[in-house]
Motif scaffolding. Structure first.
Motif, short mmCIF file in Angstrom:
data_model
loop_
_atom_site.label_atom_id
_atom_site.label_comp_id
_atom_site.label_asym_id
_atom_site.label_seq_id
_atom_site.Cartn_x
_atom_site.Cartn_y
_atom_site.Cartn_z
N ALA A 1 -3.66 12.93 10.25
CA ALA A 1 -4.49 12.10 9.38
C ALA A 1 -3.60 11.21 8.52
O ALA A 1 -2.43 11.51 8.29
N TRP A 2 -4.17 10.10 8.05
CA TRP A 2 -3.43 9.17 7.19
C TRP A 2 -4.38 8.57 6.16
O TRP A 2 -5.59 8.54 6.37
N TYR A 3 -3.84 8.13 5.04
CA TYR A 3 -4.62 7.36 4.08
C TYR A 3 -3.66 6.46 3.31
O TYR A 3 -2.46 6.72 3.22
N ALA A 4 -4.18 5.37 2.77
CA ALA A 4 -3.37 4.40 2.04
C ALA A 4 -4.15 3.88 0.85
O ALA A 4 -5.36 3.66 0.93
N THR A 5 -3.45 3.70 -0.28
CA THR A 5 -4.05 3.15 -1.49
C THR A 5 -3.28 1.89 -1.89
O THR A 5 -2.05 1.84 -1.79
N LEU A 6 -4.01 0.89 -2.35
CA LEU A 6 -3.41 -0.39 -2.70
C LEU A 6 -2.54 -0.27 -3.96
O LEU A 6 -2.95 0.33 -4.95
N VAL A 7 -1.34 -0.83 -3.89
CA VAL A 7 -0.46 -0.88 -5.07
C VAL A 7 -0.99 -2.00 -5.98
O VAL A 7 -1.11 -3.15 -5.54
N THR B 1 5.47 9.79 3.42
CA THR B 1 4.98 8.75 2.53
C THR B 1 5.96 7.58 2.47
O THR B 1 7.14 7.71 2.79
N GLY B 2 5.46 6.43 2.04
CA GLY B 2 6.28 5.24 1.89
C GLY B 2 5.42 4.04 1.56
O GLY B 2 4.19 4.12 1.52
N ILE B 3 6.06 2.90 1.32
CA ILE B 3 5.36 1.66 0.97
C ILE B 3 5.10 0.86 2.24
O ILE B 3 6.02 0.56 3.00
N ALA C 1 1.35 -9.30 -4.89
CA ALA C 1 0.99 -10.69 -4.57
C ALA C 1 0.17 -10.73 -3.29
O ALA C 1 0.44 -10.02 -2.33
N VAL C 2 -0.86 -11.55 -3.27
CA VAL C 2 -1.73 -11.65 -2.09
C VAL C 2 -1.93 -13.10 -1.71
O VAL C 2 -2.03 -13.98 -2.54
N TRP D 1 0.84 -1.20 0.00
CA TRP D 1 0.00 0.00 0.00
C TRP D 1 0.88 1.24 0.00
O TRP D 1 1.91 1.28 0.67
N ASN D 2 0.46 2.25 -0.76
CA ASN D 2 1.09 3.56 -0.67
C ASN D 2 0.50 4.28 0.54
O ASN D 2 -0.68 4.63 0.55
#
Length: 425
Positions: A203-209, A119-121, A213-214, A111-112
């Protein structure tokens, strides 16, 4: 935060949703709408306190002369950003076939992540999950944020409608931060919420890369075929129970007990759920859920399964499942040394030193914390040989600033590293 930094941060959120003009034009109207929404309805989203806090701060800013809306947003950027992001994520309705939380937060996904502009992975390394007594789900995972270790906790209710997430992370400067929030209702590729670094909120938010692999968590849902012996397909009874089952911990060792949890539901009421371990019945429960705690088990492969039966005389089972039991490691001895690090507060502002926490880090991980005493001194003792970083954090925005912000100290096998002072001015 400068105007340029604010605009860049807000633009990054806008690009995620491809709604640039809409957000610029409607954030002020959104806040006015929030003040008129019935509290009972907002409470259902789990976001009432966040929204009320945002509205209060926004109105207070305007009341004190902040008539320029963009200036007001910059003053309370973290709260307004959170409202713009989470309100559209969490308050939307009409969701169909929402992905299970264990599939969304899957092992191997990346996730970003943006926490207060940092920011980071974020990498999900895996952990364990289980079905709760009320039919919901809870899970715990090890994660990494740009290589720094952390923990993720997540829960979902029995209807899979409310999916909550919390994370314990650390910034690049090793300062710990806790993030709490939700997975978006209309997207399993974004989550957001509030952050807390000491007493400071953000605040924070994350978006899926995409295309990471899952590996889903170990939960099983087994659809049962109709009874093939029934000669009248048109009058065939409904399918049998569907089973969800899991184990805790996910990767047990030979010194840990194992908790097997199963829950079944179907068109007819379930009256029996049975758990089998190594081919033998471990426990049978006269209702729709069953829990069995067994072990510790010897290292190797353990076979287990679950069956269920309902009042339509329909039955189902998970089939054989394999659980790997690893050999337990010998307990590690806590290392203690004979090195000591000491220092004191100096300068015209040294009377404010008690407002700061002293952090001792090694290899990017916080080892110990301390405070300045009434005499303005601090110390760390019983340290093993190595290189340490000593840093300060006030947990609040203060006008006073310590110099330097951190010190690097190399300890030997013994002795005292004194004079690691901080000047306050």
């Amino acid at each position: 935060m400068s105007a340029t930094e604010f605009d860049m941060a807000l633009e990054s959120v806008i690009k995620v949703w491809n709604m640039q003009q809409y957000i610029y034009c409607s954030i002020r109207g959104l806040l006015n709408i929030l003040s008129k929404i019935p509290p009972e309805w907002i409470k259902l989203t789990g976001g009432r306190q966040i929204m009320e806090h945002s509205i209060t701060n926004y109105n207070a800013n305007l009341a004190t002369g902040g008539t320029d809306f963009v200036s007001a947003m910059r003053v309370k950027f973290r709260y307004l950003l959170l409202v713009a992001c989470t309100f559209m994520l969490l308050v939307s309705s009409g969701v169909e076939a929402r992905p299970h939380i264990s599939d969304t937060l899957a092992k191997g996904s990346q996730w970003n992540l943006n926490v207060d502009g940092a920011t980071g992975i974020l990498k999900l390394l895996g952990g364990h999950g289980e079905i709760t007594d009320d039919g919901g789900w809870k899970m715990e995972m090890d994660v990494e944020w740009d290589g720094r270790p952390g923990k993720l906790h997540a829960t979902a209710d029995d209807s899979n409608g409310l999916q909550q997430v919390s994370m314990e992370l650390s910034h690049a400067n090793t300062m710990p931060v806790k993030c709490t929030g939700y997975i978006a209702l209309r997207s399993d590729k974004m989550m957001a919420g509030t952050s807390r670094n000491g007493v400071a909120r953000g605040a924070w938010y994350a978006t899926l890369v995409p295309d990471t692999a899952v590996v889903p968590f170990p939960a099983v849902l087994v659809p049962v075929k109709p009874d093939t012996k029934d000669p009248k397909p048109s009058t065939r009874l409904p399918s049998g129970p569907q089973i969800k089952a899991g184990v805790t911990p996910f990767s047990p060792n030979s010194k840990e007990k194992v908790k097997f949890t199963a829950r079944a539901k179907g068109p007819a009421k379930v009256f029996a759920v049975t758990i089998y371990v190594n081919g033998k019945m471990a426990k049978s429960c006269p209702n729709s859920s069953c829990t069995y705690v067994g072990g510790p088990y010897s290292p190797g492969k353990l076979n287990w399964s679950v069956s269920a039966k309902d009042h339509n005389n329909q039955s189902s089972n998970t089939g054989k499942k394999i659980l790997k039991i690893t050999a337990a490691k010998a307990p590690e001895r806590t290392q203690t040394g004979k090195c000591r690090i000491t220092g004191k507060a100096t300068g015209s502002g040294k009377d404010k030193a008690s407002l700061f926490t002293v952090f001792l880090s090694k290899g990017g991980s916080v080892q110990k914390t301390s405070r300045f005493n009434s005499s303005g001194n601090y110390s760390f003792s019983k340290l093993v040989a190595g290189t340490y970083n000593v840093s300060l954090d006030s947990k609040a925005d203060l006008a006073i600033s310590p110099q330097p912000r951190n010190r690097t100290v190399t300890c030997g096998n013994s002795g005292t590293k004194s004079g690691q002072n901080f000047e306050f001015r």
